[in-house]
Design an enzyme around this catalytic site. Structure first.
Site, PDB file in Angstrom:
ATOM      1  N   CYS A 282       4.683 -13.082  -3.499  1.00 13.04           N
ATOM      2  CA  CYS A 282       4.142 -14.191  -2.414  1.00 13.04           C
ATOM      3  C   CYS A 282       2.728 -14.140  -2.197  1.00 13.04           C
ATOM      4  O   CYS A 282       2.192 -13.059  -1.599  1.00 13.04           O
ATOM      5  CB  CYS A 282       4.734 -13.930  -1.059  1.00 13.04           C
ATOM      6  SG  CYS A 282       4.398 -14.836   0.400  1.00 13.04           S
TER       7      CYS A 282
ATOM      8  N   CYS B 253       1.492 -14.238   1.479  1.00 13.24           N
ATOM      9  CA  CYS B 253       1.739 -13.200   2.114  1.00 13.24           C
ATOM     10  C   CYS B 253       0.535 -12.227   1.779  1.00 13.24           C
ATOM     11  O   CYS B 253      -0.033 -11.358   2.807  1.00 13.24           O
ATOM     12  CB  CYS B 253       3.072 -12.411   1.927  1.00 13.24           C
ATOM     13  SG  CYS B 253       4.470 -13.431   2.081  1.00 13.24           S
ATOM     14  N   ASP B 254       0.396 -12.113   0.474  1.00  9.24           N
ATOM     15  CA  ASP B 254      -0.581 -10.804   0.249  1.00  9.24           C
ATOM     16  C   ASP B 254      -1.687 -11.235  -0.318  1.00  9.24           C
ATOM     17  O   ASP B 254      -2.502 -10.140  -0.774  1.00  9.24           O
ATOM     18  CB  ASP B 254       0.066 -10.049  -0.904  1.00  9.24           C
ATOM     19  CG  ASP B 254       1.579  -9.656  -0.417  1.00  9.24           C
ATOM     20  OD1 ASP B 254       1.627  -9.056   0.744  1.00  9.24           O
ATOM     21  OD2 ASP B 254       2.395  -9.209  -0.868  1.00  9.24           O
TER      22      ASP B 254
END
Length: 315
Positions: A133, A136-137
């Protein structure tokens, strides 16, 4: 104690929320079960550019709007990791880690998850440089070099997102051309921070005691092994349906996707399936929403038929 509702919706992504909206708007009692936050993968998407009515909308914002709409007519949201469904004819028993539920109809909207490469280093460095993701990261890799594995829509879209943060993005693909939509390909090829390695098999994710340091891959044409330095590796090589809990129902194909007709009905009366969990070609928010609307209406019609049959039996 077993909780009861007219309809249980399993999954609170865009499809499940839409099914709950349509069913509750028809004056049916609805419980939405999910093992995570409502909105599903929308919460992991920075900007959604292909949902009608919005030029661009943040994924979490769209998730909240859908949830607000889905619950405005009384649908309830509850945590539930569903472990199985038992078909008892006119009543369906839904088992979860937190107890059982009964419903007249069930809508399966459990979606799918990212497929793993299953190579050395992937599990070892999960959360330490290996990610599925970018939204997300990605922020952890600002001004660093990262690798993206894959060549479809997700790989290219996430690669473009990462290019806003990383100093360099290298997309490693096992074929000699991308499978992503043409517009996404054009954007990637035009971005000076996005590079490509073609005809490559990713063999191993390398790292030290703390983090990822690179990727080892083999050139399929020459057979030569190479190492690409990278601080992060983002993997997008396909998805698997989240259907392990439904294998006993006989509604899955050989690959694990739920088979339905155009009305979202499975072969088990009263059990419907929608969205990414279905056997279908296009998995998008828009198609999940369309599926959800159809399933909500069809579940209502199914319950109406049950009520009519009960009246006939009594008379």
């Amino acid at each position: 104690m077993t909780k009861k509702a007219d309809i249980i919706v399993i999954g609170a992504g865009p499809g499940g929320l839409t099914a709950a909206l349509y069913a509750s708007r028809s004056n049916l009692s609805v419980i939405i079960l999910d093992r995570g936050i409502y909105g599903g993968q929308m919460n992991n998407t920075a900007a959604i550019e292909n949902y009608p009515g919005f030029k661009s909308v943040l994924g979490p914002d769209l998730a909240q709007k859908m949830y607000d709409g889905a619950t405005q007519f009384g649908a309830e949201y509850a945590y539930g990791n569903v472990t199985g469904i038992k078909d008892n004819g006119d009543v369906k028993l839904i088992s979860t880690d937190d107890g059982d539920y009964e419903a007249k109809a069930v809508v399966i909207a459990t979606g799918a998850e990212h497929r793993k490469l299953e190579i050395p280093g992937e599990n070892d460095y999960s959360g330490r440089g290996v990610s599925y993701c970018a939204v997300c990261d990605g922020a952890f890799f600002k001004n660093r070099e990262v690798a993206v594995i894959g060549g479809g829509d997700s790989a290219v879209e996430e690669g473009l997102y990462l290019a806003q943060l990383a100093s360099k993005v290298t997309i490693i693909h096992r074929r000699d051309q991308l499978r992503a939509q043409k517009i996404m390909q054009d954007r990637a090829f035009a971005n000076p921070k996005v590079n490509f390695i073609w005809n490559a098999n990713t063999e191993e994710i390398l790292g030290d005691d703390q983090k990822v340091t690179g990727v080892r891959y083999t050139d399929k044409v020459s057979g030569e092994a190479h190492t690409l330095p990278a601080s992060g590796v983002f993997i997008y090589v396909g998805i698997n349906a989240l259907t392990d809990s439904f294998t006993d129902l006989g509604i899955l194909d050989d690959a694990g996707w739920v088979v339905t007709d155009d009305h979202m009905r499975t072969k088990v009366p009263g059990i419907f399936a929608i969205g990414d969990v279905r056997q279908k070609d296009l998995r998008q928010i828009t198609t999940s929403v369309g599926d959800g609307g159809m399933a909500g209406q069809q579940a209502y019609a199914y319950i109406q038929d049950l009520a009519a049959k009960d009246k006939e039996t009594i008379s």
